[in-house]
Design a protein around this motif. Sequence first.
Motif, PDB file in Angstrom:
ATOM      1  N   ASN A 125       0.832  -1.196   0.000  1.00 42.88           N
ATOM      2  CA  ASN A 125       0.000   0.000   0.000  1.00 42.88           C
ATOM      3  C   ASN A 125       0.865   1.243   0.000  1.00 42.88           C
ATOM      4  O   ASN A 125       2.064   1.186   0.203  1.00 42.88           O
ATOM      5  N   PHE A 126       0.253   2.386  -0.224  1.00 43.46           N
ATOM      6  CA  PHE A 126       1.005   3.627  -0.099  1.00 43.46           C
ATOM      7  C   PHE A 126       0.350   4.559   0.915  1.00 43.46           C
ATOM      8  O   PHE A 126       0.306   5.750   0.764  1.00 43.46           O
ATOM      9  N   PHE A 127      -0.163   3.973   1.987  1.00 44.23           N
ATOM     10  CA  PHE A 127      -0.586   4.792   3.114  1.00 44.23           C
ATOM     11  C   PHE A 127       0.639   5.522   3.650  1.00 44.23           C
ATOM     12  O   PHE A 127       1.744   5.310   3.149  1.00 44.23           O
ATOM     13  N   PRO A 128       0.479   6.358   4.659  1.00 50.47           N
ATOM     14  CA  PRO A 128       1.581   7.205   5.105  1.00 50.47           C
ATOM     15  C   PRO A 128       2.954   6.625   4.840  1.00 50.47           C
ATOM     16  O   PRO A 128       3.315   5.592   5.354  1.00 50.47           O
ATOM     17  N   ASN A 129       3.722   7.348   4.052  1.00 51.50           N
ATOM     18  CA  ASN A 129       4.939   6.799   3.491  1.00 51.50           C
ATOM     19  C   ASN A 129       5.873   7.955   3.184  1.00 51.50           C
ATOM     20  O   ASN A 129       5.465   8.953   2.580  1.00 51.50           O
ATOM     21  N   GLY A 130       7.134   7.843   3.607  1.00 50.31           N
ATOM     22  CA  GLY A 130       8.072   8.941   3.423  1.00 50.31           C
ATOM     23  C   GLY A 130       8.334   9.292   1.982  1.00 50.31           C
ATOM     24  O   GLY A 130       8.515  10.464   1.641  1.00 50.31           O
ATOM     25  N   ASN A 131       8.360   8.290   1.097  1.00 52.49           N
ATOM     26  CA  ASN A 131       8.591   8.582  -0.310  1.00 52.49           C
ATOM     27  C   ASN A 131       7.452   9.399  -0.904  1.00 52.49           C
ATOM     28  O   ASN A 131       7.682  10.345  -1.661  1.00 52.49           O
ATOM     29  N   ILE A 132       6.226   9.022  -0.589  1.00 53.29           N
ATOM     30  CA  ILE A 132       5.082   9.766  -1.097  1.00 53.29           C
ATOM     31  C   ILE A 132       5.091  11.175  -0.525  1.00 53.29           C
ATOM     32  O   ILE A 132       4.820  12.156  -1.229  1.00 53.29           O
ATOM     33  N   ALA A 133       5.387  11.297   0.771  1.00 54.35           N
ATOM     34  CA  ALA A 133       5.463  12.620   1.378  1.00 54.35           C
ATOM     35  C   ALA A 133       6.489  13.488   0.664  1.00 54.35           C
ATOM     36  O   ALA A 133       6.258  14.671   0.402  1.00 54.35           O
ATOM     37  N   ARG A 134       7.628  12.884   0.328  1.00 45.21           N
ATOM     38  CA  ARG A 134       8.684  13.619  -0.346  1.00 45.21           C
ATOM     39  C   ARG A 134       8.228  14.116  -1.726  1.00 45.21           C
ATOM     40  O   ARG A 134       8.551  15.219  -2.141  1.00 45.21           O
ATOM     41  N   LEU A 135       7.472  13.295  -2.444  1.00 48.06           N
ATOM     42  CA  LEU A 135       6.947  13.706  -3.744  1.00 48.06           C
ATOM     43  C   LEU A 135       6.171  15.006  -3.628  1.00 48.06           C
ATOM     44  O   LEU A 135       6.332  15.927  -4.436  1.00 48.06           O
ATOM     45  N   PHE A 136       5.330  15.112  -2.603  1.00 43.43           N
ATOM     46  CA  PHE A 136       4.500  16.308  -2.481  1.00 43.43           C
ATOM     47  C   PHE A 136       5.255  17.476  -1.851  1.00 43.43           C
ATOM     48  O   PHE A 136       4.943  18.632  -2.138  1.00 43.43           O
ATOM     49  N   TYR A 137       6.259  17.204  -0.993  1.00 45.31           N
ATOM     50  CA  TYR A 137       7.105  18.303  -0.522  1.00 45.31           C
ATOM     51  C   TYR A 137       7.756  18.992  -1.708  1.00 45.31           C
ATOM     52  O   TYR A 137       7.822  20.217  -1.796  1.00 45.31           O
ATOM     53  N   TYR A 173       1.364  15.856   3.347  1.00 43.51           N
ATOM     54  CA  TYR A 173       0.983  14.890   2.326  1.00 43.51           C
ATOM     55  C   TYR A 173       0.531  15.615   1.053  1.00 43.51           C
ATOM     56  O   TYR A 173       1.249  16.462   0.533  1.00 43.51           O
ATOM     57  N   ASP A 174      -0.685  15.330   0.533  1.00 40.37           N
ATOM     58  CA  ASP A 174      -1.091  15.859  -0.770  1.00 40.37           C
ATOM     59  C   ASP A 174      -2.066  17.020  -0.669  1.00 40.37           C
ATOM     60  O   ASP A 174      -2.634  17.444  -1.679  1.00 40.37           O
ATOM     61  N   VAL A 175      -2.301  17.567   0.524  1.00 38.29           N
ATOM     62  CA  VAL A 175      -3.375  18.544   0.707  1.00 38.29           C
ATOM     63  C   VAL A 175      -3.165  19.774  -0.172  1.00 38.29           C
ATOM     64  O   VAL A 175      -4.061  20.185  -0.921  1.00 38.29           O
ATOM     65  N   ARG A 176      -1.973  20.374  -0.106  1.00 42.43           N
ATOM     66  CA  ARG A 176      -1.711  21.581  -0.885  1.00 42.43           C
ATOM     67  C   ARG A 176      -1.702  21.278  -2.382  1.00 42.43           C
ATOM     68  O   ARG A 176      -2.210  22.058  -3.185  1.00 42.43           O
TER      69      ARG A 176
END
Length: 523
Positions: free
Chosen positions: A73-85, A462-465
């Motif tokens: 899954n891709f629930f809370p995940n540092g890589n995904i967070a980094r994508l949106f940062y 995460y992806d909010v912004r």
Amino acid sequence: MKKFTILLLLSVGIIFSSCDKYLDVDPTNVKAIGNLDDVKGMLGGYLRTVKDPSLHRDHVSGSYIYEWYEGINFFPNGNIARLFYYSENSLDHRTYLSSNIRTERFSEDFLKGMNWNWREMHKYIWEKAYLSIGLMNRVINEVEALQVEDSELKQRILGEAKVIRSWHALKLLQYFAPFTNDELGIPLHFNADDLTKLISSRKPQTEVYTMIIADLEEALEYTALPQQDYNVFYRKSVINAILAQLYTYKGTGPVMAADDWEKARNYATAAMEGKYLAQSTDELKTVFRPKFSDYNYSGEFYTDNPHAGILFFWGYKDRSASNPLAWQFGDPVRRDLYGGIYSYYYGGVKLSDELLALYDTTDIRMEERMFVHNNTLNENAKWLHLFSGYSAGERAMEAYPMFRTAELHLIIAESYARDGNDAMAKQWLDEFKAARNTSSYTSTDILTEIMNERRKEFMTEYDVRWLDLKRNEMSITHTFYDLNSVLNTVTLQSNDYRFAFYIPVDSELSVNPNLTQNPGWEN
């Protein structure tokens, strides 16, 4: 009773090929399914990877050793967070390559993110999401094939599976579908046994929304209470929050309906039942900086916080301040600055001046979410203080709050503004501002002010912004240094093709002739 051989999520030996084969997995552990308890155990293996990813980082001679169980899954995940940062505009990206001591490791990803062209991460999301949907399809089919009477256990299993697959489907739609084109939705089917639909073209966004909403509304009708030590997403507050988010995103797009914002408001109101806005920095700390129960690795999970629907916290051991290899910095402030997933990956990046100008000096978020750190780049720079350590760096952690009460409150404010009721929108917005100890407005337009408040509240969350930028058809500019110390300025115009992610070629388009690439990504 007929038995079915199915996948148990007990190892990482899972092979994914494409969304048209997201049921074609190579199981490393199988079990004959004969009753609901068997299916519950199957789903429980998946839920464990959500609650506790078994991610451990240690240090050997100053180098990082990864033992990373990624699950499916891709629930809370540092890589995904980094994508949106990298993608949004809360940060001063000019400080990345000039201050990050781990530049060599992450510079390639950073530069791709600056140009909104991180295709590897788009592929990662596509594959993980479709595999999760496929597994939830299988769970639901196994329950239905058992032909057992309705029960609390049956509802808990079906409710969990339906919410998980619907959430993944919504994320796929938000990330991969061009916002203004109804016909360019995503491939999706919810029947694991109908193999005629595996090689599928895109469904229109309208149809995808209908499928997601039906799943969530059915789960909402179940009467069984969640099992606290088992269920994760099968909770009335979470289901209502997802529906509120769905109608908020849908309500400005090509398939909007007249009652979308009323539904967003009603679902947000229901999701807030028993919860309230954090009114102080101490209350905000319960969302972003918990006290862990031990000082070894742990993944902790909460659903009883009044300020969020779900809180995921992951911690790492061996962060002792007495160990110079633990942080590679000499003072506690720097350890705190670099502690946790955000600063580990991003490396000491300050917030943008544009964002900082939106805050009042009395705002409680100025104390809890950021801090002043003296450095050669800017003596009064505000740095993110979102994910941090404890006891002078002894404990590092990642914090991922989902379905926050603050978001639900601002959805209600926005819903009134979108429906033309500025008075009620202002009432809800002023109540929110009071909870953050601020009252000033930066815009005379109520909707713009709500968007500014969302930007302040959910910076780097995460992806909010990113989704706010996409659904409001806003542009975004990045200014950053490349590896040659050349200053670059690039702009993503509203409705740029990169707002819809790249569909992977090797694992999808090459094996699915019925699916075409998102416009703009052909080369």
